[in-house]
Motif scaffolding. Sequence first.
Motif, PDB file in Angstrom:
ATOM      1  N   ILE A  50      46.892  43.294  33.770  1.00  0.00           N
ATOM      2  CA  ILE A  50      47.379  42.637  35.392  1.00  0.00           C
ATOM      3  C   ILE A  50      45.574  42.944  36.068  1.00  0.00           C
ATOM      4  O   ILE A  50      45.466  41.958  37.057  1.00  0.00           O
ATOM      5  N   THR A  51      46.418  44.551  35.987  1.00  0.00           N
ATOM      6  CA  THR A  51      44.707  45.034  37.743  1.00  0.00           C
ATOM      7  C   THR A  51      43.658  43.946  37.188  1.00  0.00           C
ATOM      8  O   THR A  51      42.705  44.258  38.017  1.00  0.00           O
ATOM      9  N   GLY A  52      42.809  43.957  35.948  1.00  0.00           N
ATOM     10  CA  GLY A  52      41.808  44.217  35.349  1.00  0.00           C
ATOM     11  C   GLY A  52      41.323  42.001  35.165  1.00  0.00           C
ATOM     12  O   GLY A  52      40.035  41.653  36.020  1.00  0.00           O
ATOM     13  N   PHE A  53      42.450  41.310  35.271  1.00  0.00           N
ATOM     14  CA  PHE A  53      42.278  40.043  35.415  1.00  0.00           C
ATOM     15  C   PHE A  53      42.131  39.543  36.548  1.00  0.00           C
ATOM     16  O   PHE A  53      41.637  38.672  37.228  1.00  0.00           O
ATOM     17  N   MET A  54      42.638  40.517  37.685  1.00  0.00           N
ATOM     18  CA  MET A  54      42.734  40.313  38.899  1.00  0.00           C
ATOM     19  C   MET A  54      41.175  39.935  39.860  1.00  0.00           C
ATOM     20  O   MET A  54      40.918  39.422  40.843  1.00  0.00           O
ATOM     21  N   LEU A  55      40.056  40.440  38.675  1.00  0.00           N
ATOM     22  CA  LEU A  55      39.042  40.399  39.360  1.00  0.00           C
ATOM     23  C   LEU A  55      38.713  39.124  38.731  1.00  0.00           C
ATOM     24  O   LEU A  55      37.967  38.668  39.682  1.00  0.00           O
ATOM     25  N   LYS A  56      38.557  38.592  38.042  1.00  0.00           N
ATOM     26  CA  LYS A  56      38.565  36.382  37.423  1.00  0.00           C
ATOM     27  C   LYS A  56      39.335  35.841  38.963  1.00  0.00           C
ATOM     28  O   LYS A  56      39.121  34.627  38.302  1.00  0.00           O
ATOM     29  N   LEU A  57      40.336  36.080  39.565  1.00  0.00           N
ATOM     30  CA  LEU A  57      40.740  35.075  40.597  1.00  0.00           C
ATOM     31  C   LEU A  57      39.716  34.157  41.284  1.00  0.00           C
ATOM     32  O   LEU A  57      39.009  34.825  41.825  1.00  0.00           O
ATOM     33  N   PRO A  58      39.906  33.134  41.152  1.00  0.00           N
ATOM     34  CA  PRO A  58      38.823  32.472  41.754  1.00  0.00           C
ATOM     35  C   PRO A  58      38.995  32.378  43.695  1.00  0.00           C
ATOM     36  O   PRO A  58      39.910  33.095  44.043  1.00  0.00           O
ATOM     37  N   GLU A  59      38.136  32.620  44.070  1.00  0.00           N
ATOM     38  CA  GLU A  59      37.825  32.726  46.284  1.00  0.00           C
ATOM     39  C   GLU A  59      38.770  32.106  46.479  1.00  0.00           C
ATOM     40  O   GLU A  59      38.957  32.538  47.691  1.00  0.00           O
ATOM     41  N   THR A  60      39.180  30.344  45.708  1.00  0.00           N
ATOM     42  CA  THR A  60      39.785  29.622  46.605  1.00  0.00           C
ATOM     43  C   THR A  60      41.378  30.101  46.766  1.00  0.00           C
ATOM     44  O   THR A  60      42.139  30.646  48.644  1.00  0.00           O
ATOM     45  N   ILE A  61      41.932  31.233  46.222  1.00  0.00           N
ATOM     46  CA  ILE A  61      43.003  31.802  45.605  1.00  0.00           C
ATOM     47  C   ILE A  61      43.061  33.371  46.690  1.00  0.00           C
ATOM     48  O   ILE A  61      43.599  33.125  47.487  1.00  0.00           O
ATOM     49  N   VAL A  62      41.702  33.997  46.334  1.00  0.00           N
ATOM     50  CA  VAL A  62      41.669  34.832  47.071  1.00  0.00           C
ATOM     51  C   VAL A  62      41.770  35.350  48.498  1.00  0.00           C
ATOM     52  O   VAL A  62      41.739  35.513  49.686  1.00  0.00           O
ATOM     53  N   GLN A  63      41.499  34.276  48.639  1.00  0.00           N
ATOM     54  CA  GLN A  63      40.849  34.161  50.489  1.00  0.00           C
ATOM     55  C   GLN A  63      42.182  33.964  50.819  1.00  0.00           C
ATOM     56  O   GLN A  63      42.266  34.005  52.251  1.00  0.00           O
ATOM     57  N   LYS A  64      43.016  33.116  50.480  1.00  0.00           N
ATOM     58  CA  LYS A  64      44.622  32.498  50.939  1.00  0.00           C
ATOM     59  C   LYS A  64      44.995  34.600  50.970  1.00  0.00           C
ATOM     60  O   LYS A  64      46.305  34.654  52.277  1.00  0.00           O
ATOM     61  N   ILE A  65      45.052  35.154  50.913  1.00  0.00           N
ATOM     62  CA  ILE A  65      44.760  36.075  50.599  1.00  0.00           C
ATOM     63  C   ILE A  65      45.086  37.419  52.037  1.00  0.00           C
ATOM     64  O   ILE A  65      45.741  37.785  52.211  1.00  0.00           O
ATOM     65  N   GLY A  66      44.373  36.509  52.921  1.00  0.00           N
ATOM     66  CA  GLY A  66      43.957  37.287  53.826  1.00  0.00           C
ATOM     67  C   GLY A  66      43.056  38.705  53.707  1.00  0.00           C
ATOM     68  O   GLY A  66      42.355  39.331  53.598  1.00  0.00           O
ATOM     69  N   PRO A  67      42.892  39.271  54.886  1.00  0.00           N
ATOM     70  CA  PRO A  67      42.670  41.271  55.163  1.00  0.00           C
ATOM     71  C   PRO A  67      42.944  41.757  54.728  1.00  0.00           C
ATOM     72  O   PRO A  67      43.027  43.137  53.911  1.00  0.00           O
ATOM     73  N   VAL A  68      43.993  41.192  53.925  1.00  0.00           N
ATOM     74  CA  VAL A  68      45.051  41.919  52.544  1.00  0.00           C
ATOM     75  C   VAL A  68      44.469  43.304  51.574  1.00  0.00           C
ATOM     76  O   VAL A  68      44.484  43.806  50.664  1.00  0.00           O
ATOM     77  N   GLY A  69      43.350  41.481  51.600  1.00  0.00           N
ATOM     78  CA  GLY A  69      42.319  41.930  50.324  1.00  0.00           C
ATOM     79  C   GLY A  69      42.107  43.186  50.217  1.00  0.00           C
ATOM     80  O   GLY A  69      41.848  43.055  48.748  1.00  0.00           O
ATOM     81  N   GLU A  70      41.472  43.673  51.232  1.00  0.00           N
ATOM     82  CA  GLU A  70      40.891  45.435  50.739  1.00  0.00           C
ATOM     83  C   GLU A  70      41.295  46.167  49.743  1.00  0.00           C
ATOM     84  O   GLU A  70      40.834  46.744  49.423  1.00  0.00           O
ATOM     85  N   THR A  71      42.733  46.450  50.678  1.00  0.00           N
ATOM     86  CA  THR A  71      43.521  47.571  50.128  1.00  0.00           C
ATOM     87  C   THR A  71      44.017  47.201  48.820  1.00  0.00           C
ATOM     88  O   THR A  71      44.356  47.581  48.333  1.00  0.00           O
ATOM     89  N   LEU A  72      44.594  45.502  48.577  1.00  0.00           N
ATOM     90  CA  LEU A  72      44.683  44.869  47.568  1.00  0.00           C
ATOM     91  C   LEU A  72      43.562  45.383  46.427  1.00  0.00           C
ATOM     92  O   LEU A  72      43.922  46.006  45.595  1.00  0.00           O
ATOM     93  N   PHE A  73      42.438  45.614  46.722  1.00  0.00           N
ATOM     94  CA  PHE A  73      40.981  45.913  45.553  1.00  0.00           C
ATOM     95  C   PHE A  73      41.097  47.090  45.746  1.00  0.00           C
ATOM     96  O   PHE A  73      40.999  47.584  44.210  1.00  0.00           O
ATOM     97  N   PHE A  74      41.660  47.853  46.663  1.00  0.00           N
ATOM     98  CA  PHE A  74      41.358  49.287  46.630  1.00  0.00           C
ATOM     99  C   PHE A  74      42.744  49.679  45.106  1.00  0.00           C
ATOM    100  O   PHE A  74      42.264  51.078  44.557  1.00  0.00           O
ATOM    101  N   TYR A  75      43.789  49.316  45.678  1.00  0.00           N
ATOM    102  CA  TYR A  75      45.006  49.643  44.893  1.00  0.00           C
ATOM    103  C   TYR A  75      44.382  49.631  43.744  1.00  0.00           C
ATOM    104  O   TYR A  75      44.977  50.062  42.331  1.00  0.00           O
ATOM    105  N   ARG A  76      44.194  48.057  42.957  1.00  0.00           N
ATOM    106  CA  ARG A  76      44.086  48.330  41.399  1.00  0.00           C
ATOM    107  C   ARG A  76      42.822  48.348  41.430  1.00  0.00           C
ATOM    108  O   ARG A  76      43.018  48.645  40.161  1.00  0.00           O
ATOM    109  N   SER A  77      41.759  49.330  41.802  1.00  0.00           N
ATOM    110  CA  SER A  77      40.674  49.986  41.004  1.00  0.00           C
ATOM    111  C   SER A  77      41.563  50.766  40.998  1.00  0.00           C
ATOM    112  O   SER A  77      41.149  51.751  39.927  1.00  0.00           O
ATOM    113  N   LEU A  78      41.880  51.303  41.563  1.00  0.00           N
ATOM    114  CA  LEU A  78      42.442  52.768  41.002  1.00  0.00           C
ATOM    115  C   LEU A  78      43.727  52.434  40.297  1.00  0.00           C
ATOM    116  O   LEU A  78      43.944  53.056  39.367  1.00  0.00           O
TER     117      LEU A  78
END
Lengths: 253, 281, 393
Positions: A50-78
Amino acid sequence: MQTSNTENTTMALSAGPPDDGQEPLYFIRLNRSEKIQHLLLMISFVVLVITGFMLKLPETIVQKIGPVGETLFFYRSLLHRIAGTVMIAVSAYHLFYLALYEAGRRWLVDMLPQFKDLKDLIQNLMYYVKLRDRHPEFDRFSYMHKMEYWALVAGTTLMSLSGLLLWTEWRWSKFVLDVAAVVHGMEAVLACLAIMVWHMYEIHLKPHKSPMDKVWLTGCIDEAEMKEEHPLHYQKIMADSALQHIYIVRPPR
Amino acid sequence: MLLGLTVVWTVMIWNLTFAHLYKGDSHEVQTAKDPGREQPKPVEGKAAFQKQILDSEKTVKLYLGYQVLEQKQLLGHFHIVDIQLKPDTRNYCISCHGDIPHDKFKDLRAFGNMHASFIACQTCHIRLEGDQATHIFKWYDRATGQIVPSPVKDGALPGTYNAKIIPFERVDGALQRIDSQARIDFAAEYRKQEQSLSEVQKSKAKKIIHQQVSKQPYMCESCHVQQGSLLPFEELGYSKQRIDAFVGTEVIGMIKNYTQFYLPHILEPGIGSHEPEKKVQ
Amino acid sequence: MRMRDTRRSGSYAAFKIMLALLAAALAFPLTAFSAGGEIRTDTENCLICHRYPGMGRFDEAGVKRIYYINEMKFANSVHGKLKCTNCHVGLDKIPHTDIRKVDCTTQCHLKEPSTEREFSHTNMVEKYNHSVHGNSDPNNPKPFPEDLPTCTYCHDNSIRSPLEGVWGTSQALANETLSRCVGCHTKDHWAQNYYLHVTHRMRHLRSQAEIIKLCTSCHEDSEKMSRHGLDSIATFKDTFHWNLVKFKVKDAPDCISCHVPIGFTTHDIRPKYDQASSVNKRNRVNTCSNQGGIQSCHPGATDDFAGGRVHAYGTKAQLVVDGAQSIAVEADESLLSERARRDMSEREIMNFKILSYIRLFYKILIPMVIGFMVCHQTLDLLATLRKNRHNSH
């Protein structure tokens, strides 16, 4: 809580040779250590996927996540790195287990591919297409188990190595990193698809296992299934009392 | 449910791995910011329509720090244009002619369009004579269409009025606004049914819609005069100061110079050979 | 804000001063965006016509041309102190038939305080013309000069806004700072202007994603790029750097982070062969580690690490591998193929080939393996169902 049969020389009280056959027998497929290894592997695999394939999410979907994206990314990496470490640790322990525990050595020996497996594969396929009326008899591990196991070994090795290379990126040249990235990505696809198509079928969709094969929790299967699926192993066990001590267990009282 | 998830995941991974093989380069090429450089090519067909008309309007996001402004891309624009006027939904002229309609006469078109933002089309293009003329003008709100008190009096800055001036006519002794519901409905009906009308019917309908439109619209000096202006400025809410500004020398002088020195035909556009001036760079 | 010289008793004076400061602090957010009347620089009253939104027309190509100026926005823009005629020269007639296209190198008649000379953007334009986006060499003019971006392609008349929320700053900080300035610099708005002039540079008005969108508006257009012998950088979106931007991570790397790091300017981007370029092999380690910037991205970067390609391999690599003869050599394409042969070193081509083979290997392996698995399991399912049916009879 079922009684479990430990793998070192001490024998559990409930183990023993089969009775007069009144009580149903259960045969151990995964002992406790193996169950724990499988569980950890499974959890870390799911998290990694799950955390690996998150990187492949297309931009249009990631845009909808909004500013939470950064925290999400941090925890994904961790999480990806934590789960990766767990998987590498489990694999290392498994190697250790294969070498130093008797049960591990037995596992390794039983898993080694043999000529019989090729014959089994062909005969089984012939059975599927109605060219034979009975499927071949399997030992403790059929060709399917062996294929999956060795694919897992190869896959985990590749993923761990490439993952570690990517994690320590500053040490390597860009070319090495590029290769690691390609291998990591494509092997991930292969492993994920393999698990989904093969493993999920084996444990979830096979008609008599549906909705879920509980071996990973209980560690045992009953006698009927043993005779049906692993008859050669069954015969070996019944003929040898030492093996009976290892592989047979009574149901919980 | 697990089966469903598995299927979804499998399809996703399949696409990730192989989609680029059969879909070609999937990276979106964002075309250059400058639409003005392309002249519309005379290519027919539905695809061309899609590409040149439907897809041609690009929006541009301007990050102002305190605000993110999304506006339609304007050619070569440097100044930030933040037009906050609501579109005029009541005026039925606009539904066909658009709200920046003046185009033909180079000298007049920008001024005409400028006034069109706060004066309804009918004010200048319909000369009311005799009984019909009332010299009564009121403001109506762009969004709702209702008559509203003067935005000028309410202190709105010029260029930010959300209302337009509309004339009133006398019909059978009663006062009614010139863009009556009947006329609006007629025009709307025409637009709806245009496809299925015959040539004769279309012609007739258009004649009816444009019945009141005068051949010669009111020109600049009809309003920008010291005495006898078309529009009742005080009633429309303009302060003395503002009225002085637009009937003063600045504007009237400009108009006079405009018409006398540069463009003698300005009062009769279309009549006589009116050679278009050299195009401004 | 005037500080009244009061002769009253100290405490009353202090009270009045505090009141005045409070008023100043409260007034700051309002006066920052006051109507054009206060900051009126339009002494020729151009706005008498140009303040109406309808001012404009559709031209022959059907493109909307608007001549409207939003007074408030202009007054608060970076050019807000200028008169219209400082930039729009040739406005002696109405209609403006004699108007000339705005030239950014015009002198604005504002004195630039560091040199005490009249200010113009000439020095930037000079730099720009010598950069990779410019066309300054008369002996070697660039093909297709209409593709090159002009000033207004990237710049618009940005609005100066209070520094807020950037790097720990807040409205409160702005208020406190300003109230200390107005003690001596008493002219209305001067202190504000100066403050905004400086703090405007402390932020990027465009987010990273927006910067990438701006650059890729040309650099992802493969046709345009091949005309100039460049790869399309669509492959940037295949990199991990893009993932950071996608997820809106703070300080994610965009085009500017690598091509214009500390010590460089956007107007002087050079090709990678130029020693003055931030992506030249010599400067790479500095660029990747970005010492002295807000975020040091790869502090442990070695020459090996920094020496690799950041944008993944693109058309050029493919062209060299395929052999440029097989590509239809049109007038436009040849520049790209030429450059491809020049730009790609032997080692890079070898690397590209290896990566392609690995990818190819997997592209074959995966369908084979998964295909086999699907067949096997389907057959198994059918056989099991068959057996169940057989057993139930």
